[in-house]
Design an enzyme around this catalytic site. Structure first.
Site, PDB file in Angstrom:
ATOM      1  N   ASP A 218      47.219  31.738  42.753  1.00  0.00           N
ATOM      2  CA  ASP A 218      47.229  30.908  43.964  1.00  0.00           C
ATOM      3  C   ASP A 218      48.660  30.419  44.190  1.00  0.00           C
ATOM      4  O   ASP A 218      49.598  31.081  43.770  1.00  0.00           O
ATOM      5  CB  ASP A 218      46.208  29.772  43.811  1.00  0.00           C
ATOM      6  CG  ASP A 218      45.640  29.346  45.160  1.00  0.00           C
ATOM      7  OD1 ASP A 218      46.442  28.973  46.028  1.00  0.00           O
ATOM      8  OD2 ASP A 218      44.415  29.393  45.356  1.00  0.00           O
ATOM      9  N   GLY A 240      51.482  35.408  43.094  1.00  0.00           N
ATOM     10  CA  GLY A 240      50.997  34.121  43.568  1.00  0.00           C
ATOM     11  C   GLY A 240      51.038  34.075  45.075  1.00  0.00           C
ATOM     12  O   GLY A 240      51.340  35.067  45.737  1.00  0.00           O
ATOM     13  N   HIS A 241      50.754  32.898  45.617  1.00  0.00           N
ATOM     14  CA  HIS A 241      50.722  32.752  47.072  1.00  0.00           C
ATOM     15  C   HIS A 241      51.986  32.096  47.613  1.00  0.00           C
ATOM     16  O   HIS A 241      52.032  31.706  48.761  1.00  0.00           O
ATOM     17  CB  HIS A 241      49.476  31.970  47.493  1.00  0.00           C
ATOM     18  CG  HIS A 241      48.194  32.700  47.204  1.00  0.00           C
ATOM     19  ND1 HIS A 241      46.958  32.202  47.535  1.00  0.00           N
ATOM     20  CD2 HIS A 241      47.961  33.896  46.616  1.00  0.00           C
ATOM     21  CE1 HIS A 241      46.018  33.074  47.153  1.00  0.00           C
ATOM     22  NE2 HIS A 241      46.603  34.097  46.585  1.00  0.00           N
ATOM     23  N   GLY A 242      52.993  31.906  46.775  1.00  0.00           N
ATOM     24  CA  GLY A 242      54.245  31.322  47.236  1.00  0.00           C
ATOM     25  C   GLY A 242      54.263  29.808  47.103  1.00  0.00           C
ATOM     26  O   GLY A 242      53.492  29.225  46.344  1.00  0.00           O
TER      27      GLY A 242
END
Ligand SMILES: *[C@@H]1O[C@H](CO)[C@@H](O)[C@H](O)[C@H]1NC(C)=O
Ligand SMILES: *[C@@H]1O[C@H](CO)[C@@H](O)[C@H](O)[C@H]1NC(C)=O
Ligand SMILES: *[C@@H]1O[C@H](CO)[C@@H](O)[C@H](O)[C@H]1NC(C)=O
Ligand SMILES: *[C@@H]1O[C@H](CO)[C@@H](O)[C@H](O)[C@H]1NC(C)=O
Length: 392
Positions: A218, A240-242
């Site tokens: 995430d 990941g999502h940054g």
């Protein structure tokens, strides 16, 4: 010349002085019964060591020698702690119970509450989250999962050279805190592990995240309501999502996010690079004064994105518009590649358009071809090389 003998005597005197003086405040968890075999429950031993440190007024060190220590969920409370300088030095690994249900509904695994001046140096937290993720992914009903390490309502916190692996949920949470420094943090969980955010900061001020490497399923860093004066420098993120500011604006009455700096960050194979995300719901929250500087993004779906239309399945968004006001967001020296053609996306609120967005030296390409920028209700300016051409 001072004779050797004399130096020896001098040194041993100094050593004796320090070791005896320091002893009462040097607390080895093994002296409280902690067994480094990964199987004996060490929760009581750690809590007793904490209580002993709290009872002293001199700076104290809790020492965790090498080995694996099984811990259930525990709260290290500071309400009645006399000590304002407790160091927890960890050479070992703290492991969560194999049965995820033991801590899965506790909210947090290791929780510090109302503490001041706590420093953690070294150590590994092994959340062993794989079985819970498998349960979640299978669609069965499972516990929500525990955050591995949480600080609530605490001040003057240092976390240095800590590794956190495979948390059930968030790896580190900083909530309601003033002045927290996270340095050399390593966080690691697979790219497909659900809700395993790296570091979540909320309701907190003066938090610094330095020299950290985060790979998760995430957000590497997520930034919730009421965050101000956050400094992130030298972060490597992926998978990941940054970095995500948000989701914000779920509540009508919600605190804003203010003065966030992200300086020198690399994103490798992440879903997003730098993102601001708000619910499409009425709210008086805001995001202002954010700087993303010296950022390298490799192959992200959304390298630069502001999304104010967040509303999965169009549920719970009566007005389908966000009340969160976004202003003064600067992207300076951001370059790299996009995995989708739209590399820069500003989808702002109809009722409260974004203002003061600045692009200064941005170069994002898509498969060696020009990428595209897309704007809705966004106002700002571009300077220096800006590719894709801005859409203000
Ligand atoms: C936190 O540290 C600062 C600077 O070292 C100090 O002035 C302040 O009193 C500390 N805060 C608390 C609550 O102890
Ligand atoms: C950036 O952080 C990494 C650890 O993730 C460290 O090895 C490196 O030295 C840091 N770079 C600088 C310039 O401090
Ligand atoms: C913004 O936050 C930084 C720390 O991240 C702090 O040094 C600076 O003073 C803050 N600026 C304002 C205007 O509060
Ligand atoms: C943008 O980056 C690409 C790939 O690194 C490079 O080939 C191109 O020259 C850059 N464009 C500008 C205008 O600097």
């Amino acid at each position: 010349m001072i004779p050797c003998k004399m130096i020896q005597v001098l040194l041993s005197t100094i050593f004796f002085y320090y070791s005896s003086a320091a002893n009462p405040s040097y607390i080895n968890v093994q002296n409280f019964g902690a067994k480094p075999n990964g199987k004996s429950d060490c929760t009581k031993a750690f809590l007793s060591a904490w209580a002993a440190a709290c009872a002293t007024t001199q700076p104290a060190t809790i020492y965790v020698p090498a080995g694996r220590y099984l811990l259930r969920n525990a709260i290290f409370a500071g309400n009645s702690c006399k000590n304002k300088a407790i160091t927890i030095r960890i050479d070992g690994t703290l492991v969560a119970p194999t049965d995820y249900k033991v801590i899965g509904n506790a909210g947090n695994w290791l929780k510090f509450y109302r503490v001041t001046g706590v420093s953690i140096y070294g150590g590994t937290l092994d959340g062993g989250g794989a079985k819970l993720w498998a349960c979640k992914t299978s669609g069965k009903s499972c516990p929500k999962g525990a955050t591995s390490l949480a600080f609530y309502n605490s001040n003057n916190i240092t976390i240095n050279a800590l590794s956190s692996l495979n948390s059930q949920m968030f790896h580190i949470l900083i909530y309601g805190c003033q002045n927290a420094n996270l340095i050399n943090t390593k966080i690691s969980a697979p790219g497909n592990s659900p809700n395993t955010d790296g570091i979540h900061v909320q309701q907190s001020s003066a938090v610094t995240i330095l020299n950290s490497r985060i790979g998760t399923g995430d957000d590497c860093v997520s930034i919730g309501p009421g965050t101000s004066n956050l400094w992130i420098e030298n972060l490597s993120c992926g998978p990941g999502h940054g970095i995500s500011i948000g989701s914000l604006g779920w509540d009508m009455q919600e605190e804003g996010v203010q003065n966030v700096t992200v300086k020198t960050a690399t994103f490798t194979g992440t879903q997003n690079g730098v993102r601001v995300k708000t619910w499409a719901r009425p709210s008086n929250a805001f995001v202002r004064d954010v700087l993303f500087q010296h950022v390298v993004i490799q192959n992200a779906q959304n390298p630069i994105i502001i999304d104010q239309n967040y509303c999965p399945d169009h549920q719970n968004c009566p007005t389908e518009g966000s009340g969160v006001r976004i202003s003064d967001i600067t992207y300076q020296d951001v370059h790299g590649t996009s995995a989708s053609q739209v590399a820069v996306k500003f989808v702002c609120s109809k009722t409260k358009p974004c203002s003061g967005i600045r692009l200064d030296g941005v170069n994002l390409t898509y498969r060696n071809k020009p990428a595209v920028a897309s704007c809705a209700n966004a106002d700002g300016m571009a300077s220096g090389v800006v590719q894709p051409t801005s859409c203000f």
